[in-house]
Design an enzyme around this catalytic site. Structure first.
Site, short mmCIF file in Angstrom:
data_model
loop_
_atom_site.label_atom_id
_atom_site.label_comp_id
_atom_site.label_asym_id
_atom_site.label_seq_id
_atom_site.Cartn_x
_atom_site.Cartn_y
_atom_site.Cartn_z
CG ASN A 59 -7.87 -3.71 -3.92
OD1 ASN A 59 -9.04 -3.59 -4.24
ND2 ASN A 59 -7.39 -3.25 -2.76
CE LYS A 109 -11.68 1.36 -10.35
NZ LYS A 109 -10.54 0.62 -9.76
CG ASP A 140 -2.15 0.84 1.06
OD1 ASP A 140 -3.25 0.25 0.97
OD2 ASP A 140 -2.05 2.09 0.97
CB THR A 174 -14.78 0.36 1.70
OG1 THR A 174 -14.87 1.20 0.53
CG2 THR A 174 -14.89 -1.09 1.30
CE1 TYR A 213 -12.80 4.49 -9.25
CE2 TYR A 213 -15.10 4.11 -9.80
CZ TYR A 213 -13.96 3.74 -9.11
OH TYR A 213 -13.98 2.62 -8.28
N1 LIG Z 1 -15.81 0.81 -2.33
C1 LIG Z 1 -16.51 0.75 -3.46
O1 LIG Z 1 -17.71 1.07 -3.51
C2 LIG Z 1 -15.84 0.26 -4.72
C3 LIG Z 1 -16.65 -0.13 -5.81
C4 LIG Z 1 -16.04 -0.60 -6.98
C5 LIG Z 1 -14.66 -0.66 -7.06
N2 LIG Z 1 -13.91 -0.25 -5.99
C6 LIG Z 1 -12.45 -0.33 -6.14
O2 LIG Z 1 -11.93 -1.17 -5.13
C7 LIG Z 1 -10.57 -0.79 -4.84
C8 LIG Z 1 -10.38 -0.69 -3.34
O3 LIG Z 1 -11.28 0.27 -2.84
P1 LIG Z 1 -11.76 0.34 -1.31
O4 LIG Z 1 -13.23 0.50 -1.33
O5 LIG Z 1 -11.14 -0.74 -0.52
O6 LIG Z 1 -11.16 1.78 -0.92
P2 LIG Z 1 -10.16 2.23 0.25
O7 LIG Z 1 -10.03 3.69 0.10
O8 LIG Z 1 -10.62 1.66 1.54
O9 LIG Z 1 -8.78 1.50 -0.16
C9 LIG Z 1 -7.97 1.92 -1.21
C10 LIG Z 1 -6.54 1.61 -0.83
O10 LIG Z 1 -5.70 1.90 -1.94
C11 LIG Z 1 -4.54 2.57 -1.46
N3 LIG Z 1 -3.96 3.39 -2.50
C12 LIG Z 1 -4.45 4.55 -3.03
N4 LIG Z 1 -3.62 5.04 -3.93
C13 LIG Z 1 -2.57 4.18 -4.02
C14 LIG Z 1 -1.38 4.17 -4.76
N5 LIG Z 1 -1.08 5.15 -5.63
N6 LIG Z 1 -0.52 3.12 -4.60
C15 LIG Z 1 -0.81 2.12 -3.73
N7 LIG Z 1 -1.91 2.11 -2.96
C16 LIG Z 1 -2.79 3.13 -3.11
C17 LIG Z 1 -5.04 3.40 -0.30
O11 LIG Z 1 -3.99 3.78 0.58
C18 LIG Z 1 -6.05 2.46 0.34
O12 LIG Z 1 -5.46 1.64 1.34
C19 LIG Z 1 -10.33 0.50 -5.63
O13 LIG Z 1 -9.64 0.20 -6.83
C20 LIG Z 1 -11.74 0.99 -5.95
O14 LIG Z 1 -11.77 1.81 -7.10
C21 LIG Z 1 -14.46 0.18 -4.83
#
Ligand SMILES: NC(=O)c1ccc[n+]([C@@H]2O[C@H](COP(=O)([O-])OP(=O)(O)OC[C@H]3O[C@@H](n4cnc5c(N)ncnc54)[C@H](O)[C@@H]3O)[C@@H](O)[C@H]2O)c1
Length: 261
Positions: A99, A169, A46, A200, A165
């Protein structure tokens, strides 16, 4: 036909070495717990060292094997160092869950802040590209493996106010299909997971914690609720396991019926 064996315990990811980026976040940390429960040894990465170290410690304290490596996926050299760390730590790599992501803000296209646009492209598109470029050579050396890229329903349908976004995606779903075909004969499978809305910190941040907006968003989903991070992590674990052996280049929805309606 396989022999019938009743009640035989079998861990989904027994002995596999798995890398997870964005491992400190909601979906990343939950998937790390599921992978550890299923017998995987973990490299957790991370950009946020505190979040990543916290989940590493939790897994090690529970008796699992995990190592943390701080990396910004937007930087190719940091992704290469992350994968080198995996090889140094465990001698191989079997699974990668790319992720890490950034959602940005809600703004109509012409007003979209350029700094947020750049960050969304950097983390989601460049980040997934950089991870794949670093991981594929090691998987080729190991003669196979499984990769899951994190996309979203925004990777197949539009969403007002989220043009960068949605673009990013969509790029990830396309990249997933193309790379899957490049390595289909090398025993490397590449799939994408497409959640709708997951409970989340990310959607909460996006709407400034406004519960009314979150409740409205949930009401638009046919199941009437957000996914849990566990429901996403279980899909990822299956796609990374040998039980999904004939599955590559696929897009796997975890969206409560959102895109079926
Ligand atoms: N939560 C939702 O509703 C949702 C829906 C569809 C897709 N997603 C995708 O799921 C993934 C995880 O999301 P989440 O909900 O756990 O969010 P979150 O914000 O809880 O976690 C995201 C993590 O990515 C890390 N991160 C951000 N930029 C980074 C970088 N440049 N290098 C390395 N790490 C980095 C952050 O520090 C964080 O720990 C993302 O790709 C998000 O787009 C989330």
């Amino acid at each position: 036909m396989p022999d019938v064996k009743v009640n035989e315990p079998r861990l989904l990811l027994e002995g596999k070495v798995a890398l997870i980026t964005g491992a400190g976040g909601g979906i990343g940390s939950t998937t790390a717990r599921i992978f550890a429960r299923e017998g995987a040894r973990l490299i957790l990465s991370d950009v946020d060292r505190d979040l990543g170290e916290a989940i590493r410690k939790e897994i090690v304290d529970a008796g699992g094997e995990a190592s943390f490596f701080a990396a910004n996926v937007a930087k190719a050299e940091e992704c290469e160092a992350m994968v080198a760390h995996a090889e140094e730590s465990f001698g191989r790599l079997d699974i990668a869950f790319n992720n890490a992501g950034h959602i940005g803000v809600y703004q109509p296209f012409k007003d979209y802040p350029l700094s947020e646009y750049e960050r969304i492209i950097d983390v989601n598109i460049r980040g997934t590209w950089n991870c794949l470029r670093a991981e594929i050579p090691l998987l080729l050396k190991n003669r196979g493996g499984a990769i899951v890229n994190m996309s979203s329903t925004a990777g197949i349908v539009g969403s007002a106010g989220a043009a960068p976004y949605v673009m990013a995606k969509h790029a990830i779903t396309g990249l997933t299909k193309a790379v899957a075909l490049d390595y289909v004969k090398d025993n490397i499978r590449v799939n994408a997971v497409l959640p709708g809305a997951v409970d989340t910190a990310m959607p909460r941040r996006l709407v400034g914690g406004d519960e009314a907006i979150l409740a409205h968003a949930a009401s638009m989903i046919p199941q009437g609720r957000f996914a849990t991070a566990e429901e996403v992590g279980e899909m990822v674990a299956f796609l990374c396991s040998d039980r999904s052996g004939h599955t590559t280049g696929g897009l796997f929805l975890v969206d409560g019926g959102l895109t079926a309606a």
